[in-house]
Scaffold this motif. Structure first.
Motif, PDB file in Angstrom:
ATOM      1  N   VAL A   1       6.734   5.748   1.194  1.00 30.22           N
ATOM      2  CA  VAL A   1       6.560   7.139   1.611  1.00 30.22           C
ATOM      3  C   VAL A   1       7.427   7.434   2.830  1.00 30.22           C
ATOM      4  O   VAL A   1       8.133   8.456   2.882  1.00 30.22           O
ATOM      5  CB  VAL A   1       5.069   7.422   1.916  1.00 30.22           C
ATOM      6  CG1 VAL A   1       4.906   8.788   2.588  1.00 30.22           C
ATOM      7  CG2 VAL A   1       4.247   7.366   0.635  1.00 30.22           C
TER       8      VAL A   1
ATOM      9  N   HIS B   1       0.812  -1.218   0.000  1.00 29.52           N
ATOM     10  CA  HIS B   1       0.000   0.000   0.000  1.00 29.52           C
ATOM     11  C   HIS B   1       0.848   1.272   0.000  1.00 29.52           C
ATOM     12  O   HIS B   1       0.316   2.370   0.109  1.00 29.52           O
ATOM     13  CB  HIS B   1      -0.981   0.000   1.172  1.00 29.52           C
ATOM     14  CG  HIS B   1      -0.361  -0.075   2.531  1.00 29.52           C
ATOM     15  ND1 HIS B   1       0.667  -0.921   2.848  1.00 29.52           N
ATOM     16  CD2 HIS B   1      -0.643   0.594   3.685  1.00 29.52           C
ATOM     17  CE1 HIS B   1       0.994  -0.778   4.119  1.00 29.52           C
ATOM     18  NE2 HIS B   1       0.212   0.140   4.646  1.00 29.52           N
TER      19      HIS B   1
ATOM     20  N   LEU C   1      -4.084   1.833  -3.595  1.00 28.85           N
ATOM     21  CA  LEU C   1      -3.751   2.484  -2.329  1.00 28.85           C
ATOM     22  C   LEU C   1      -2.370   3.123  -2.375  1.00 28.85           C
ATOM     23  O   LEU C   1      -2.170   4.237  -1.880  1.00 28.85           O
ATOM     24  CB  LEU C   1      -3.811   1.461  -1.188  1.00 28.85           C
ATOM     25  CG  LEU C   1      -5.196   0.926  -0.821  1.00 28.85           C
ATOM     26  CD1 LEU C   1      -5.068  -0.237   0.142  1.00 28.85           C
ATOM     27  CD2 LEU C   1      -6.047   2.025  -0.209  1.00 28.85           C
ATOM     28  N   ALA C   2      -1.406   2.427  -2.971  1.00 29.11           N
ATOM     29  CA  ALA C   2      -0.041   2.961  -3.041  1.00 29.11           C
ATOM     30  C   ALA C   2       0.008   4.236  -3.868  1.00 29.11           C
ATOM     31  O   ALA C   2       0.674   5.216  -3.490  1.00 29.11           O
ATOM     32  CB  ALA C   2       0.891   1.915  -3.639  1.00 29.11           C
TER      33      ALA C   2
ATOM     34  N   ALA D   1       3.032   2.583   2.044  1.00 30.17           N
ATOM     35  CA  ALA D   1       3.345   3.344   3.255  1.00 30.17           C
ATOM     36  C   ALA D   1       4.838   3.344   3.564  1.00 30.17           C
ATOM     37  O   ALA D   1       5.406   4.368   3.967  1.00 30.17           O
ATOM     38  CB  ALA D   1       2.561   2.780   4.438  1.00 30.17           C
TER      39      ALA D   1
ATOM     40  N   LYS E   1      -2.329   6.404  -4.337  1.00 22.91           N
ATOM     41  CA  LYS E   1      -2.923   7.491  -3.563  1.00 22.91           C
ATOM     42  C   LYS E   1      -1.975   7.964  -2.464  1.00 22.91           C
ATOM     43  O   LYS E   1      -1.775   9.187  -2.292  1.00 22.91           O
ATOM     44  CB  LYS E   1      -4.248   7.044  -2.952  1.00 22.91           C
ATOM     45  CG  LYS E   1      -4.947   8.147  -2.145  1.00 22.91           C
ATOM     46  CD  LYS E   1      -6.239   7.678  -1.545  1.00 22.91           C
ATOM     47  CE  LYS E   1      -6.985   8.832  -0.882  1.00 22.91           C
ATOM     48  NZ  LYS E   1      -6.163   9.574   0.112  1.00 22.91           N
ATOM     49  N   ASN E   2      -1.382   7.033  -1.729  1.00 27.70           N
ATOM     50  CA  ASN E   2      -0.498   7.420  -0.632  1.00 27.70           C
ATOM     51  C   ASN E   2       0.723   8.176  -1.123  1.00 27.70           C
ATOM     52  O   ASN E   2       1.141   9.176  -0.519  1.00 27.70           O
ATOM     53  CB  ASN E   2      -0.066   6.166   0.145  1.00 27.70           C
ATOM     54  CG  ASN E   2      -1.189   5.569   0.968  1.00 27.70           C
ATOM     55  OD1 ASN E   2      -2.112   6.277   1.383  1.00 27.70           O
ATOM     56  ND2 ASN E   2      -1.135   4.265   1.211  1.00 27.70           N
TER      57      ASN E   2
ATOM     58  N   ASP F   1      -0.372  11.679  -2.553  1.00 33.16           N
ATOM     59  CA  ASP F   1      -0.726  12.612  -1.472  1.00 33.16           C
ATOM     60  C   ASP F   1       0.525  13.171  -0.800  1.00 33.16           C
ATOM     61  O   ASP F   1       0.571  14.348  -0.424  1.00 33.16           O
ATOM     62  CB  ASP F   1      -1.600  11.907  -0.431  1.00 33.16           C
ATOM     63  CG  ASP F   1      -3.015  11.649  -0.924  1.00 33.16           C
ATOM     64  OD1 ASP F   1      -3.387  12.190  -1.982  1.00 33.16           O
ATOM     65  OD2 ASP F   1      -3.737  10.887  -0.247  1.00 33.16           O
ATOM     66  N   ALA F   2       1.542  12.315  -0.632  1.00 36.28           N
ATOM     67  CA  ALA F   2       2.758  12.741   0.067  1.00 36.28           C
ATOM     68  C   ALA F   2       3.695  13.541  -0.821  1.00 36.28           C
ATOM     69  O   ALA F   2       4.397  14.443  -0.341  1.00 36.28           O
ATOM     70  CB  ALA F   2       3.483  11.513   0.625  1.00 36.28           C
TER      71      ALA F   2
END
Length: 356
Positions: free
Chosen positions: A149, A144, A179-180, A146, A182-183, A186-187
């Motif tokens: 990031v 995903h 999900l990845a 996280a 988007k994450n 966003d970052a």
């Protein structure tokens, strides 16, 4: 991690063969020759072998007999007995691993895993050089996103990265990639984000251009040693640094139904399953993380041969061997550090980069 001697491997195999062919019930005299600290693991070995031979009732008896003496955070027989209650006593892979991202996300958030991932990114920040140009980074088996990031943010905090030009996300799961993306977006909204829905084994032929970093977190073990080496040979033309976060376990070269594989699974998967159930979460979430993620992998090990099964964790010395063989003389080890370790399982950082 505990290992078997050559004579113990022969001994375990011989006792197992007697149990299977004579349909022997658990009895102390059968396990008396086994090292006392490994008798619960032998019950797991015998029980799972019986299950694969279609002797479900006898297999369950051996698994249940191994439950009684389990302690110290290692309850592989207990987890297997519980799983068999949900699968009508059969070793079944419940569904495609990672089809649903939620079990993996729960697994990544348990305290031992979270702490280990924090240690990993800190170790990377202390081992890598400064990147003077905008960073281009690929994540092989991104999940995903996280950890990716977190890693890049840590590199920026340490002054090693100023700008990020491009992310390449690789994962076989559409849900994970969604999900990845988007994450990461966003970052780092100014960076380009590319993605590819591929199995890890499939994408090295498709890489173009060059990347400063290839990150592989608990993903590169999805192919056997020989395929890892071939994959790395192709990838080496496109990367400067390879960052590995992995499980230290003897799960690659041992063959199906071997005592060595069963003992390694008993320790490594049993410890990780205990991490999950020790974490405060709804029972249904923990069970999903076991059944739809870890047990799916464990059953693949127990029922499918090398080349077919889904996972091939290696020992740290084997990782060094495959990096030297695959990446070649142009790369050298620049970091090899423990992120977590106990007597049953370990997680580690390994970084290879440009040689002299």
């Amino acid at each position: 991690m505990k290992f078997l001697t050559a004579s113990e491997i022969t001994e375990w195999s011989g006792i197992r063969d007697r149990i299977v062919y004579e349909s022997l019930e658990p009895a102390p005299h059968l396990t008396e020759p086994i090292r006392p600290g490994l008798r619960n693991a032998f019950h797991y070995f015998a029980g799972t072998c019986l299950l694969t031979k279609g002797k479900q009732d006898l297999g369950r008896h051996w698994i249940l007999a191994g439950v009684a003496g389990e302690e110290g955070g290692l309850f592989s027989n207990s987890f297997m007995a519980s799983y068999l209650q949900r699968t009508d006593g059969k070793l079944l892979i419940p569904e495609t691993i990672f089809e649903d991202a939620r079990p993996f996300i729960h697994f990544a958030g348990v305290p031992v895993m979270k702490s280990s991932r924090d240690t990993f990114v800190n170790q990377c920040a202390r081992a890598l050089p400064a990147f003077n140009k905008p960073l281009k980074i690929m994540d092989i088996g991104c999940g995903h996103g996280a950890l990716l990031v977190q890693l890049v943010q840590q590199l920026r905090m340490h002054g090693l990265v100023n700008e990020v030009a491009e992310f390449l996300l690789i994962d076989p799961s559409a849900d994970m990639l969604r999900l990845a993306e988007k994450n990461v977006s966003d970052a780092f909204p100014a960076a380009k984000v590319h993605k590819g829905q591929y199995r890890i084994q499939e994408f090295s032929d498709k890489v173009t251009g060059s990347y400063d970093i290839a990150l592989a977190s608990l993903s590169y073990h999805h192919m056997p040693y020989e395929t890892k080496a071939e994959h790395l040979k192709k990838l080496s033309r496109h990367i400067r640094f390879f960052l590995l976060f992995e499980l230290d376990a003897n799960n690659d070269t041992p063959e199906l139904h071997s005592p060595e594989l069963a003992l390694s699974l008993y320790q490594s998967y049993g410890a990780i399953m205990d991490f999950i159930f020790s974490h405060d979460a709804p029972v249904e979430v923990a069970v999903a993380s076991i059944d739809k993620f870890l047990m799916a992998e464990a059953v693949s090990f127990l029922t499918e041969p090398r080349g077919i099964r889904t996972d091939y964790h290696m020992l740290r010395n084997q990782w060094h061997d495959v990096f030297r063989e695959g990446l070649g003389a142009g790369f050298e080890c620049v970091a090899d550090s423990i992120c977590y370790g106990d007597e049953n399982v370990g997680l580690f950082t390994m970084i290879y980069g440009p040689g002299s």
